[in-house]
Design a protein around this motif. Sequence first.
Motif, PDB file in Angstrom:
ATOM      1  N   ILE A 283      10.922  -0.841   1.717  1.00 21.00           N
ATOM      2  CA  ILE A 283      10.242  -2.086   1.344  1.00 21.00           C
ATOM      3  C   ILE A 283       9.006  -1.785   0.503  1.00 21.00           C
ATOM      4  O   ILE A 283       8.779  -2.388  -0.552  1.00 21.00           O
ATOM      5  CB  ILE A 283       9.851  -2.880   2.605  1.00 21.00           C
ATOM      6  CG1 ILE A 283      11.097  -3.425   3.308  1.00 21.00           C
ATOM      7  CG2 ILE A 283       8.904  -4.029   2.249  1.00 21.00           C
ATOM      8  CD1 ILE A 283      10.813  -4.029   4.673  1.00 21.00           C
TER       9      ILE A 283
ATOM     10  N   GLU B 107       9.952  -0.441  -3.005  1.00 21.23           N
ATOM     11  CA  GLU B 107      10.449  -1.492  -3.901  1.00 21.23           C
ATOM     12  C   GLU B 107       9.309  -2.315  -4.477  1.00 21.23           C
ATOM     13  O   GLU B 107       9.309  -2.650  -5.675  1.00 21.23           O
ATOM     14  CB  GLU B 107      11.434  -2.385  -3.150  1.00 21.23           C
ATOM     15  CG  GLU B 107      12.768  -1.713  -2.860  1.00 21.23           C
ATOM     16  CD  GLU B 107      13.682  -2.535  -1.973  1.00 21.23           C
ATOM     17  OE1 GLU B 107      14.813  -2.083  -1.711  1.00 21.23           O
ATOM     18  OE2 GLU B 107      13.265  -3.635  -1.529  1.00 21.23           O
ATOM     19  N   GLU B 108       8.319  -2.638  -3.660  1.00 21.55           N
ATOM     20  CA  GLU B 108       7.213  -3.462  -4.139  1.00 21.55           C
ATOM     21  C   GLU B 108       6.264  -2.668  -5.038  1.00 21.55           C
ATOM     22  O   GLU B 108       5.686  -3.222  -5.980  1.00 21.55           O
ATOM     23  CB  GLU B 108       6.454  -4.077  -2.963  1.00 21.55           C
ATOM     24  CG  GLU B 108       7.291  -5.037  -2.111  1.00 21.55           C
ATOM     25  CD  GLU B 108       7.849  -6.218  -2.899  1.00 21.55           C
ATOM     26  OE1 GLU B 108       7.301  -6.551  -3.977  1.00 21.55           O
ATOM     27  OE2 GLU B 108       8.842  -6.819  -2.443  1.00 21.55           O
TER      28      GLU B 108
ATOM     29  N   GLU C 261      14.509  -8.553  10.488  1.00 21.27           N
ATOM     30  CA  GLU C 261      15.781  -8.076   9.942  1.00 21.27           C
ATOM     31  C   GLU C 261      15.626  -6.948   8.934  1.00 21.27           C
ATOM     32  O   GLU C 261      16.422  -6.013   8.903  1.00 21.27           O
ATOM     33  CB  GLU C 261      16.546  -9.245   9.311  1.00 21.27           C
ATOM     34  CG  GLU C 261      17.071 -10.239  10.343  1.00 21.27           C
ATOM     35  CD  GLU C 261      17.999 -11.275   9.746  1.00 21.27           C
ATOM     36  OE1 GLU C 261      18.295 -11.178   8.536  1.00 21.27           O
ATOM     37  OE2 GLU C 261      18.426 -12.173  10.481  1.00 21.27           O
ATOM     38  N   GLU C 262      14.598  -7.017   8.075  1.00 21.21           N
ATOM     39  CA  GLU C 262      14.495  -6.014   7.005  1.00 21.21           C
ATOM     40  C   GLU C 262      14.102  -4.628   7.495  1.00 21.21           C
ATOM     41  O   GLU C 262      14.315  -3.641   6.794  1.00 21.21           O
ATOM     42  CB  GLU C 262      13.514  -6.478   5.928  1.00 21.21           C
ATOM     43  CG  GLU C 262      14.126  -7.432   4.927  1.00 21.21           C
ATOM     44  CD  GLU C 262      13.619  -7.196   3.518  1.00 21.21           C
ATOM     45  OE1 GLU C 262      13.843  -6.109   2.959  1.00 21.21           O
ATOM     46  OE2 GLU C 262      12.988  -8.113   2.995  1.00 21.21           O
TER      47      GLU C 262
ATOM     48  N   ASP D  82       5.017  -9.783   4.363  1.00 17.58           N
ATOM     49  CA  ASP D  82       5.964 -10.881   4.591  1.00 17.58           C
ATOM     50  C   ASP D  82       7.342 -10.318   4.936  1.00 17.58           C
ATOM     51  O   ASP D  82       7.990 -10.763   5.894  1.00 17.58           O
ATOM     52  CB  ASP D  82       6.072 -11.766   3.345  1.00 17.58           C
ATOM     53  CG  ASP D  82       4.879 -12.687   3.162  1.00 17.58           C
ATOM     54  OD1 ASP D  82       4.122 -12.887   4.137  1.00 17.58           O
ATOM     55  OD2 ASP D  82       4.701 -13.211   2.047  1.00 17.58           O
ATOM     56  N   ARG D  83       7.795  -9.358   4.171  1.00 14.96           N
ATOM     57  CA  ARG D  83       9.119  -8.773   4.402  1.00 14.96           C
ATOM     58  C   ARG D  83       9.173  -8.012   5.723  1.00 14.96           C
ATOM     59  O   ARG D  83      10.231  -7.924   6.359  1.00 14.96           O
ATOM     60  CB  ARG D  83       9.490  -7.847   3.242  1.00 14.96           C
ATOM     61  CG  ARG D  83       9.712  -8.573   1.925  1.00 14.96           C
ATOM     62  CD  ARG D  83       9.971  -7.613   0.780  1.00 14.96           C
ATOM     63  NE  ARG D  83      11.223  -6.884   0.950  1.00 14.96           N
ATOM     64  CZ  ARG D  83      11.673  -5.969   0.096  1.00 14.96           C
ATOM     65  NH1 ARG D  83      10.952  -5.661  -0.987  1.00 14.96           N
ATOM     66  NH2 ARG D  83      12.823  -5.356   0.316  1.00 14.96           N
ATOM     67  N   ALA D  84       8.030  -7.475   6.139  1.00 10.20           N
ATOM     68  CA  ALA D  84       7.973  -6.725   7.395  1.00 10.20           C
ATOM     69  C   ALA D  84       7.815  -7.632   8.609  1.00 10.20           C
ATOM     70  O   ALA D  84       7.776  -7.146   9.742  1.00 10.20           O
ATOM     71  CB  ALA D  84       6.825  -5.718   7.350  1.00 10.20           C
ATOM     72  N   GLY D  85       7.710  -8.940   8.378  1.00 11.46           N
ATOM     73  CA  GLY D  85       7.687  -9.889   9.486  1.00 11.46           C
ATOM     74  C   GLY D  85       6.331 -10.220  10.053  1.00 11.46           C
ATOM     75  O   GLY D  85       6.230 -10.943  11.050  1.00 11.46           O
TER      76      GLY D  85
ATOM     77  N   ASN E 251      13.332   2.194   6.528  1.00 12.79           N
ATOM     78  CA  ASN E 251      13.403   0.812   6.038  1.00 12.79           C
ATOM     79  C   ASN E 251      12.029   0.310   5.610  1.00 12.79           C
ATOM     80  O   ASN E 251      11.898  -0.403   4.607  1.00 12.79           O
ATOM     81  CB  ASN E 251      13.995  -0.105   7.108  1.00 12.79           C
ATOM     82  CG  ASN E 251      15.496   0.030   7.225  1.00 12.79           C
ATOM     83  OD1 ASN E 251      16.173   0.459   6.293  1.00 12.79           O
ATOM     84  ND2 ASN E 251      16.041  -0.334   8.374  1.00 12.79           N
TER      85      ASN E 251
ATOM     86  N   LYS F 134       3.581  -9.374  -0.163  1.00  7.46           N
ATOM     87  CA  LYS F 134       5.043  -9.386  -0.119  1.00  7.46           C
ATOM     88  C   LYS F 134       5.566  -8.374   0.894  1.00  7.46           C
ATOM     89  O   LYS F 134       6.532  -8.638   1.614  1.00  7.46           O
ATOM     90  CB  LYS F 134       5.612  -9.092  -1.507  1.00  7.46           C
ATOM     91  CG  LYS F 134       5.366 -10.189  -2.529  1.00  7.46           C
ATOM     92  CD  LYS F 134       5.953  -9.806  -3.884  1.00  7.46           C
ATOM     93  CE  LYS F 134       5.694 -10.882  -4.924  1.00  7.46           C
ATOM     94  NZ  LYS F 134       6.234 -10.496  -6.256  1.00  7.46           N
ATOM     95  N   ILE F 135       4.934  -7.212   0.946  1.00  8.16           N
ATOM     96  CA  ILE F 135       5.349  -6.185   1.900  1.00  8.16           C
ATOM     97  C   ILE F 135       5.214  -6.695   3.327  1.00  8.16           C
ATOM     98  O   ILE F 135       6.142  -6.577   4.139  1.00  8.16           O
ATOM     99  CB  ILE F 135       4.511  -4.905   1.709  1.00  8.16           C
ATOM    100  CG1 ILE F 135       4.882  -4.219   0.391  1.00  8.16           C
ATOM    101  CG2 ILE F 135       4.707  -3.944   2.887  1.00  8.16           C
ATOM    102  CD1 ILE F 135       3.916  -3.125  -0.022  1.00  8.16           C
TER     103      ILE F 135
END
Length: 417
Positions: free
Chosen positions: A56, A59-60, A319-320, A187-190, A52, A184-185
């Motif tokens: 992420i 994708e970025e 969650e991601e 941020d998405r990773a929490g 996961n 962004k990475i």
Amino acid sequence: MRQSELFTKTRREAPKDEAAKNAELLIRAGYIHKEMAGVYSYLPLGLRVFNNVVRIIREEMNAIGGQELELTTLQSPELWKKSDRWRDDSIDVWFKTALKDGGELGLGTTHEEPMTALMTEYVSSYKDLPKYVYQFQTKFRNEKRAKSGILRTREFVMKDLYSFSKDEKEFRTFYEKCAAAYKKIFDRAGIGDTTFRTFASGGSFSKYSDEFQCVCDTGEDTVYIDEKKRIGVNKEVYTDEVLTDLGIAKAELKERKAIEVGNIFPLGTRFSDALGLRYKDEHGKEVPVVMGSYGIGPGRLMGTIVEVLADAKGIVWPEEVAPYAVHILSITGGNRDVSTEADRLYELLRENGIETLYDDRDIRAGEKFADSDLIGIPKRVIVSEKTMSEGGVEVVLRKDGSTTFVAESDIIGHLAT
């Protein structure tokens, strides 16, 4: 996935020789297995999280024009001698091995040289630039100390991207674009709120490089953070002269410990000069390609998430990156109807594309709750005689323990958000 079918089990205690919190929790929860100092294997739950994190990052990187490839780990001495980095006093973490025919190979620690050599086959004109290529590739580093769990290991996967630009202006445009992608990475990773772009030494490549430092009391690095501007300075370059050069006020900085979760380096023409990567500009003049490198270790990022977000009960996955979105706990109390209802709910979630770990084991309720806290899946769904009598389920958020009763007809909509 039915938890009864997992070959791994949770453990009450981590190995006695493991001091890092990330490794202790990941081992206890059944995510990783320690092979030896600085070497870990990813078990089914751990591999799901790792993949996961990779997703992420991929994708970025794709979003900013990166092209993915994969180079070999085996490295030729001749290539690295051209850049004068085969010597152990230049790179002191080489793993080198003798070949049966009398030759020698190294296991890649990084890939500037082979990536540059590859691009000499495809770049000859200004029309061929810019290009951005990256890989998720296994690196080997003979670290003297490997005692920070999966934060510092001797074998690890690195996402290393390399940019190839016509000039400094074109390079800087992409450099900033990649810095924004890194934000962004994280941020998405929490961990975006606690991660700061930090000025650091550029080594032999440039005056400065940029690290992305995540504030954490167990971090190896000391940084000075301006929380309002969301920038920092690594202790290694923390001088009045540097602060003046960067336009940073010392009074606004706070000293913190941190974990480096990513870095971006201007490479200039260091490797293009050494390996002959040149192009002809609009006037036919040969010019060296301007390069940059951009690294993130998915395993290191995974370990940092554990270090920063875990609580006294165990891991807390965003969650991601979580291995599953939902953790169903069947609290039967010996009632077969509860098991039947939990089975039905599990199949319903699967049919609706909600990835679920289902604790269908025949053990005490207290053990299930403790394991669920330790494993750290974002949403826990409790099925019991009580919830069945009320016509729904109990949903508990791992990050704050908040509980919501959800009616049976609303379950899918609630869990899918």
